[in-house]
Design a protein around this motif. Sequence first.
Motif, PDB file in Angstrom:
ATOM      1  N   GLY A   1      13.974   5.503  10.233  1.00 40.63           N
ATOM      2  CA  GLY A   1      13.687   4.947  11.546  1.00 40.63           C
ATOM      3  C   GLY A   1      12.333   5.295  12.135  1.00 40.63           C
ATOM      4  O   GLY A   1      12.133   5.173  13.354  1.00 40.63           O
ATOM      5  N   HIS A   2      11.371   5.710  11.299  1.00 40.83           N
ATOM      6  CA  HIS A   2      10.066   6.101  11.831  1.00 40.83           C
ATOM      7  C   HIS A   2       9.159   4.904  12.115  1.00 40.83           C
ATOM      8  O   HIS A   2       8.147   5.041  12.789  1.00 40.83           O
ATOM      9  N   PHE A   3       9.489   3.740  11.564  1.00 37.94           N
ATOM     10  CA  PHE A   3       8.895   2.472  11.983  1.00 37.94           C
ATOM     11  C   PHE A   3       9.938   1.398  11.752  1.00 37.94           C
ATOM     12  O   PHE A   3      10.884   1.583  10.985  1.00 37.94           O
ATOM     13  N   ASP A   4       9.800   0.265  12.454  1.00 37.87           N
ATOM     14  CA  ASP A   4      10.832  -0.766  12.367  1.00 37.87           C
ATOM     15  C   ASP A   4      10.447  -1.876  11.390  1.00 37.87           C
ATOM     16  O   ASP A   4       9.420  -1.785  10.700  1.00 37.87           O
ATOM     17  N   HIS A   5      11.270  -2.906  11.317  1.00 38.99           N
ATOM     18  CA  HIS A   5      11.061  -3.985  10.350  1.00 38.99           C
ATOM     19  C   HIS A   5       9.831  -4.827  10.643  1.00 38.99           C
ATOM     20  O   HIS A   5       9.371  -5.582   9.796  1.00 38.99           O
ATOM     21  N   GLU A   6       9.277  -4.679  11.859  1.00 44.29           N
ATOM     22  CA  GLU A   6       8.022  -5.346  12.204  1.00 44.29           C
ATOM     23  C   GLU A   6       6.849  -4.371  12.063  1.00 44.29           C
ATOM     24  O   GLU A   6       5.733  -4.678  12.483  1.00 44.29           O
ATOM     25  N   LEU A   7       7.125  -3.190  11.493  1.00 35.08           N
ATOM     26  CA  LEU A   7       6.154  -2.112  11.286  1.00 35.08           C
ATOM     27  C   LEU A   7       5.731  -1.442  12.594  1.00 35.08           C
ATOM     28  O   LEU A   7       4.765  -0.684  12.628  1.00 35.08           O
ATOM     29  N   GLY A   8       6.456  -1.701  13.655  1.00 35.86           N
ATOM     30  CA  GLY A   8       6.129  -1.116  14.949  1.00 35.86           C
ATOM     31  C   GLY A   8       6.731   0.268  15.130  1.00 35.86           C
ATOM     32  O   GLY A   8       7.794   0.579  14.589  1.00 35.86           O
ATOM     33  N   TYR A   9       6.032   1.103  15.899  1.00 37.91           N
ATOM     34  CA  TYR A   9       6.580   2.418  16.235  1.00 37.91           C
ATOM     35  C   TYR A   9       5.920   2.937  17.507  1.00 37.91           C
ATOM     36  O   TYR A   9       4.876   2.441  17.942  1.00 37.91           O
ATOM     37  N   ALA A  10       6.559   3.908  18.110  1.00 35.81           N
ATOM     38  CA  ALA A  10       6.002   4.591  19.274  1.00 35.81           C
ATOM     39  C   ALA A  10       5.643   6.011  18.867  1.00 35.81           C
ATOM     40  O   ALA A  10       6.416   6.672  18.158  1.00 35.81           O
ATOM     41  N   ASP A  11       4.479   6.478  19.297  1.00 34.97           N
ATOM     42  CA  ASP A  11       4.091   7.845  18.967  1.00 34.97           C
ATOM     43  C   ASP A  11       4.714   8.818  19.970  1.00 34.97           C
ATOM     44  O   ASP A  11       5.526   8.430  20.816  1.00 34.97           O
ATOM     45  N   ARG A  12       4.321  10.060  19.874  1.00 36.88           N
ATOM     46  CA  ARG A  12       4.932  11.107  20.701  1.00 36.88           C
ATOM     47  C   ARG A  12       4.740  10.847  22.187  1.00 36.88           C
ATOM     48  O   ARG A  12       5.558  11.246  23.018  1.00 36.88           O
ATOM     49  N   SER A  13       3.648  10.156  22.541  1.00 35.66           N
ATOM     50  CA  SER A  13       3.355   9.867  23.943  1.00 35.66           C
ATOM     51  C   SER A  13       3.953   8.546  24.401  1.00 35.66           C
ATOM     52  O   SER A  13       3.773   8.142  25.558  1.00 35.66           O
ATOM     53  N   GLY A  14       4.653   7.859  23.499  1.00 35.27           N
ATOM     54  CA  GLY A  14       5.263   6.590  23.846  1.00 35.27           C
ATOM     55  C   GLY A  14       4.343   5.398  23.676  1.00 35.27           C
ATOM     56  O   GLY A  14       4.709   4.273  24.050  1.00 35.27           O
ATOM     57  N   VAL A  15       3.162   5.618  23.106  1.00 37.25           N
ATOM     58  CA  VAL A  15       2.220   4.519  22.871  1.00 37.25           C
ATOM     59  C   VAL A  15       2.716   3.665  21.703  1.00 37.25           C
ATOM     60  O   VAL A  15       3.080   4.187  20.649  1.00 37.25           O
ATOM     61  N   HIS A  16       2.750   2.358  21.911  1.00 42.33           N
ATOM     62  CA  HIS A  16       3.218   1.447  20.873  1.00 42.33           C
ATOM     63  C   HIS A  16       2.115   1.173  19.858  1.00 42.33           C
ATOM     64  O   HIS A  16       0.978   0.851  20.227  1.00 42.33           O
ATOM     65  N   LYS A  17       2.470   1.275  18.585  1.00 46.43           N
ATOM     66  CA  LYS A  17       1.506   1.085  17.505  1.00 46.43           C
ATOM     67  C   LYS A  17       2.135   0.269  16.365  1.00 46.43           C
ATOM     68  O   LYS A  17       3.348   0.060  16.341  1.00 46.43           O
ATOM     69  N   ARG A  18       1.283  -0.141  15.434  1.00 43.33           N
ATOM     70  CA  ARG A  18       1.750  -0.874  14.255  1.00 43.33           C
ATOM     71  C   ARG A  18       1.248  -0.162  13.008  1.00 43.33           C
ATOM     72  O   ARG A  18       0.049   0.051  12.840  1.00 43.33           O
ATOM     73  N   ALA A  19       2.175   0.193  12.133  1.00 46.47           N
ATOM     74  CA  ALA A  19       1.838   0.964  10.940  1.00 46.47           C
ATOM     75  C   ALA A  19       1.108   0.116   9.897  1.00 46.47           C
ATOM     76  O   ALA A  19       1.434  -1.062   9.692  1.00 46.47           O
ATOM     77  N   VAL A  20       0.119   0.734   9.257  1.00 45.56           N
ATOM     78  CA  VAL A  20      -0.594   0.067   8.161  1.00 45.56           C
ATOM     79  C   VAL A  20      -0.597   0.924   6.897  1.00 45.56           C
ATOM     80  O   VAL A  20      -0.850   0.428   5.805  1.00 45.56           O
ATOM     81  N   ALA A  21      -0.342   2.227   7.043  1.00 47.47           N
ATOM     82  CA  ALA A  21      -0.377   3.103   5.873  1.00 47.47           C
ATOM     83  C   ALA A  21       0.483   4.336   6.095  1.00 47.47           C
ATOM     84  O   ALA A  21       0.756   4.742   7.232  1.00 47.47           O
ATOM     85  N   ILE A  22       0.902   4.928   4.984  1.00 49.66           N
ATOM     86  CA  ILE A  22       1.629   6.192   4.991  1.00 49.66           C
ATOM     87  C   ILE A  22       0.814   7.205   4.187  1.00 49.66           C
ATOM     88  O   ILE A  22       0.377   6.915   3.073  1.00 49.66           O
ATOM     89  N   HIS A  23       0.585   8.382   4.771  1.00 46.94           N
ATOM     90  CA  HIS A  23      -0.116   9.463   4.076  1.00 46.94           C
ATOM     91  C   HIS A  23       0.927  10.454   3.563  1.00 46.94           C
ATOM     92  O   HIS A  23       1.756  10.954   4.340  1.00 46.94           O
ATOM     93  N   PHE A  24       0.883  10.742   2.278  1.00 46.39           N
ATOM     94  CA  PHE A  24       1.799  11.699   1.649  1.00 46.39           C
ATOM     95  C   PHE A  24       0.928  12.790   1.032  1.00 46.39           C
ATOM     96  O   PHE A  24       0.285  12.587   0.003  1.00 46.39           O
ATOM     97  N   LEU A  25       0.885  13.955   1.687  1.00 48.49           N
ATOM     98  CA  LEU A  25      -0.094  14.976   1.339  1.00 48.49           C
ATOM     99  C   LEU A  25       0.558  16.323   1.023  1.00 48.49           C
ATOM    100  O   LEU A  25       1.587  16.683   1.596  1.00 48.49           O
ATOM    101  N   THR A  26      -0.078  17.055   0.130  1.00 49.62           N
ATOM    102  CA  THR A  26       0.450  18.373  -0.237  1.00 49.62           C
ATOM    103  C   THR A  26       0.081  19.438   0.801  1.00 49.62           C
ATOM    104  O   THR A  26       0.671  20.518   0.814  1.00 49.62           O
ATOM    105  N   LYS A  27      -0.898  19.135   1.657  1.00 52.34           N
ATOM    106  CA  LYS A  27      -1.293  20.070   2.703  1.00 52.34           C
ATOM    107  C   LYS A  27      -1.318  19.341   4.045  1.00 52.34           C
ATOM    108  O   LYS A  27      -1.566  18.135   4.089  1.00 52.34           O
TER     109      LYS A  27
END
Length: 224
Positions: A29-55
């Motif tokens: 549930g970290h982004f929806d089917h339209e790629l939309g999500y709200a950040d910690r401050s409630g700002v609405h955004k649209r996801a374009v990438a996922i970062h998967f990092l060892t650090k």
Amino acid sequence: MTPTLEIKSDIDLTEDQKVRLERTVYGNGHFDHELGYADRSGVHKRAVAIHFLTKPMAGKWGGDTRIVGIDDIRFRTGHEPHIYIEAEDGSVDGWNHCSGLIKSRWHHGLIMQDDDGGLWFCGAENSSGDEITGDEPLKRIDPVTVAMVRQENGEILANLPADGEFWLSNEDLPKVTSIPWWGKIDPTDPNVREDAALDMTALLEKVKTRIANTVLDADRVVEI
């Protein structure tokens, strides 16, 4: 298969691993089917990438995970990977600080088309998974298959009528946003027992008749 979002990682991941990573972030549930999500401050955004990092990413919080491994890639305790979501405006947020804008709810039931090509769901929310009787509530749903569902299950319209478990979005015209499991209802399948085929036929006819006797009144389903 290839992921819907770009996967940025300091680990050499296969396409299959990237897809599974994306499904994990989406499925939680970290982004929806339209790629939309709200950040910690409630700002609405649209996801374009996922970062998967060892650090951890410098200056960013909320990316910690409990992932211990992906296939033969293992992570030591205290050195688990970090996940961040990048928005189209270039901002990056830890996945724990991201929540999909459009919520979905779990349902059990069947999906079928009417004679005009409209799509209907007959079933119940948060049901116990008991046998479908055809008396459950009817709900008109969107015939469009969203990308995250198409990626794993193909076009919904190509596998109807079908029963199973479906996550439906909280929209005026709900979309199927995830399918934990489903199967085509086909009474003509030679592998189906005769008595089961008769039950399938009766169920489909019952729901089809209910749909035919239904009108849409200001987007509400009204049976007549």
